[in-house]
Design an enzyme around this catalytic site. Structure first.
Site, PDB file in Angstrom:
ATOM      1  N   ASN A 169     -10.781  -2.744  -6.373  1.00 32.02           N
ATOM      2  CA  ASN A 169      -9.924  -1.842  -7.147  1.00 32.02           C
ATOM      3  C   ASN A 169     -10.484  -1.477  -8.532  1.00 32.02           C
ATOM      4  OD1 ASN A 169      -6.765  -3.121  -5.821  1.00 32.02           O
ATOM      5  ND2 ASN A 169      -7.954  -1.330  -5.215  1.00 32.02           N
ATOM      6  N   ASP A 203       0.826  -1.204   0.000  1.00 33.92           N
ATOM      7  CA  ASP A 203       0.000   0.000   0.000  1.00 33.92           C
ATOM      8  C   ASP A 203       0.862   1.256   0.000  1.00 33.92           C
ATOM      9  OD1 ASP A 203      -2.306   1.492   0.042  1.00 33.92           O
ATOM     10  OD2 ASP A 203      -2.674   1.252   2.183  1.00 33.92           O
TER      11      ASP A 203
HETATM   12  C1  FPP Z   1      -1.795   0.104  -3.389  1.00 35.91           C
HETATM   13  O1  FPP Z   1      -1.378   1.428  -3.457  1.00 35.91           O
HETATM   14  C2  FPP Z   1      -1.287  -0.714  -4.480  1.00 35.91           C
HETATM   15  C3  FPP Z   1      -2.048  -1.344  -5.418  1.00 35.91           C
HETATM   16  C4  FPP Z   1      -3.512  -1.255  -5.481  1.00 35.91           C
HETATM   17  C5  FPP Z   1      -1.466  -2.149  -6.496  1.00 35.91           C
HETATM   18  C6  FPP Z   1      -0.171  -2.843  -6.252  1.00 35.91           C
HETATM   19  C7  FPP Z   1       0.517  -2.978  -7.550  1.00 35.91           C
HETATM   20  C8  FPP Z   1       1.830  -2.932  -7.772  1.00 35.91           C
HETATM   21  C9  FPP Z   1       2.829  -2.838  -6.711  1.00 35.91           C
HETATM   22  C10 FPP Z   1       2.332  -2.935  -9.158  1.00 35.91           C
HETATM   23  C11 FPP Z   1       2.495  -4.180  -9.912  1.00 35.91           C
HETATM   24  C12 FPP Z   1       2.254  -5.463  -9.256  1.00 35.91           C
HETATM   25  C13 FPP Z   1       2.799  -6.642  -9.611  1.00 35.91           C
HETATM   26  C14 FPP Z   1       2.419  -7.849  -8.858  1.00 35.91           C
HETATM   27  C15 FPP Z   1       3.783  -6.791 -10.679  1.00 35.91           C
HETATM   28  P1  FPP Z   1      -2.477   2.572  -3.545  1.00 35.91           P
HETATM   29  O2  FPP Z   1      -2.630   2.960  -4.966  1.00 35.91           O
HETATM   30  O3  FPP Z   1      -3.729   2.133  -2.879  1.00 35.91           O
HETATM   31  O4  FPP Z   1      -1.809   3.723  -2.713  1.00 35.91           O
HETATM   32  P2  FPP Z   1      -2.515   4.898  -1.933  1.00 35.91           P
HETATM   33  O5  FPP Z   1      -3.257   4.262  -0.780  1.00 35.91           O
HETATM   34  O6  FPP Z   1      -1.367   5.736  -1.479  1.00 35.91           O
HETATM   35  O7  FPP Z   1      -3.415   5.601  -2.882  1.00 35.91           O
END
Ligand code: FPP
Length: 250
Positions: free
Chosen positions: A69, A21
């Site tokens: 998501n 996250d």
């Molecule tokens: C949460 O950060 C992250 C995600 C919803 C996606 C995770 C994806 C990756 C790390 C990229 C690629 C993955 C793989 C397996 C190759 P957020 O966007 O919710 O952050 P925020 O809470 O700060 O908005």
């Protein structure tokens, strides 16, 4: 002494799960678009996978895309799917080199065709690897997983393949997407949020929880080792008393 060498090899969690996250916040902090945070997060995935494999974790499960998501802006959803395809292509070598098998949990049939195809290809190409199993939770939601298990079990009862009285924890476990995996010993969540967010609700019943303020794109091997050292400093009692735990380890 570096962090890695302080890790006790006799007390490695078998199954580590990670809620990655903070990608969006990382990007906003630098005045960048959210999707650049996801891009940067791929390096953190690589570092975490390698670190876990190096210390002998048997199963690593990463929450990459939840059933919720899809509600994000279309552009962000598309970028995440494109990133997934690209990363799977690029990381195949890392998986093979480290003898890691890939699998995925979630409603994979609802993923874009291209992403699903690439995913199934890498799953097939790594199926004989046995050092560690890397599970990507994609279009995954724990409540959906439980609903799905209840439906499967109900069908078996209707078809006389199972009796209601025979339902126990093992039966439920065997109908979850994670049926091949050991229970989760350790759950890590980055970015300072202290929530489970519909991730592996059944499987984390006795997991140790670890929350770090580090944003996912900044998460490096040393952060993973630090988390493991924290895990190793805890006493896992599974409902017993400290005295019982002490006497059973003698
Ligand atoms: C949460 O950060 C992250 C995600 C919803 C996606 C995770 C994806 C990756 C790390 C990229 C690629 C993955 C793989 C397996 C190759 P957020 O966007 O919710 O952050 P925020 O809470 O700060 O908005």
């Amino acid at each position: 002494m570096d962090l890695k060498s302080q890790i006790d090899q006799n007390c490695i969690p078998k199954h580590v799960a990670v809620i990655m996250d903070g990608n969006g916040r990382w990007a906003s902090k630098q005045g960048l678009k959210r999707v650049l945070g996801h891009q940067k997060g791929v390096e953190s995935v690589r570092q975490t996978v390698e670190a876990a494999a190096e210390i002998g974790v048997k199963a690593l499960t990463l929450y990459a895309f939840s059933t919720e998501n899809w509600k994000r802006p279309q552009y962000e959803v598309d970028t995440l799917m494109t990133l997934l395809v690209k990363s799977l292509k690029n990381e195949l070598e890392t998986l093979q080199k480290n003898n890691i098998r890939l699998q995925a949990i979630g409603r994979l049939e609802q993923l874009p065709k291209k992403a699903r195809k690439q995913l199934l290809e890498v799953i097939d190409q790594t199926k004989d690897n046995d050092h560690m199993i890397l599970t990507l939770a994609l279009n995954y939601g724990a409540k959906e997983e439980i609903v799905n298990a209840v439906k499967c079990i109900s069908k078996k009862i209707v078809n006389n393949e199972l009796k209601a009285e025979e339902i126990d924890e093992k039966v439920i476990n065997n109908h979850l997407y994670t049926f091949t995996l050991p229970v989760v010993d350790f759950l890590i969540r980055t970015s300072g949020e202290k929530r489970i967010s519909n991730f592996l609700l059944w499987q984390i019943a006795y997991a140790e929880l670890y929350f770090t303020d580090v944003l996912w794109p900044d998460f490096r091997k040393k952060d993973f080792y630090e988390a493991i050292l924290n895990y190793q400093s805890r006493e896992r009692r599974f409902g017993k008393t400290s005295e019982q735990i002490e006497s059973s380890s003698k």
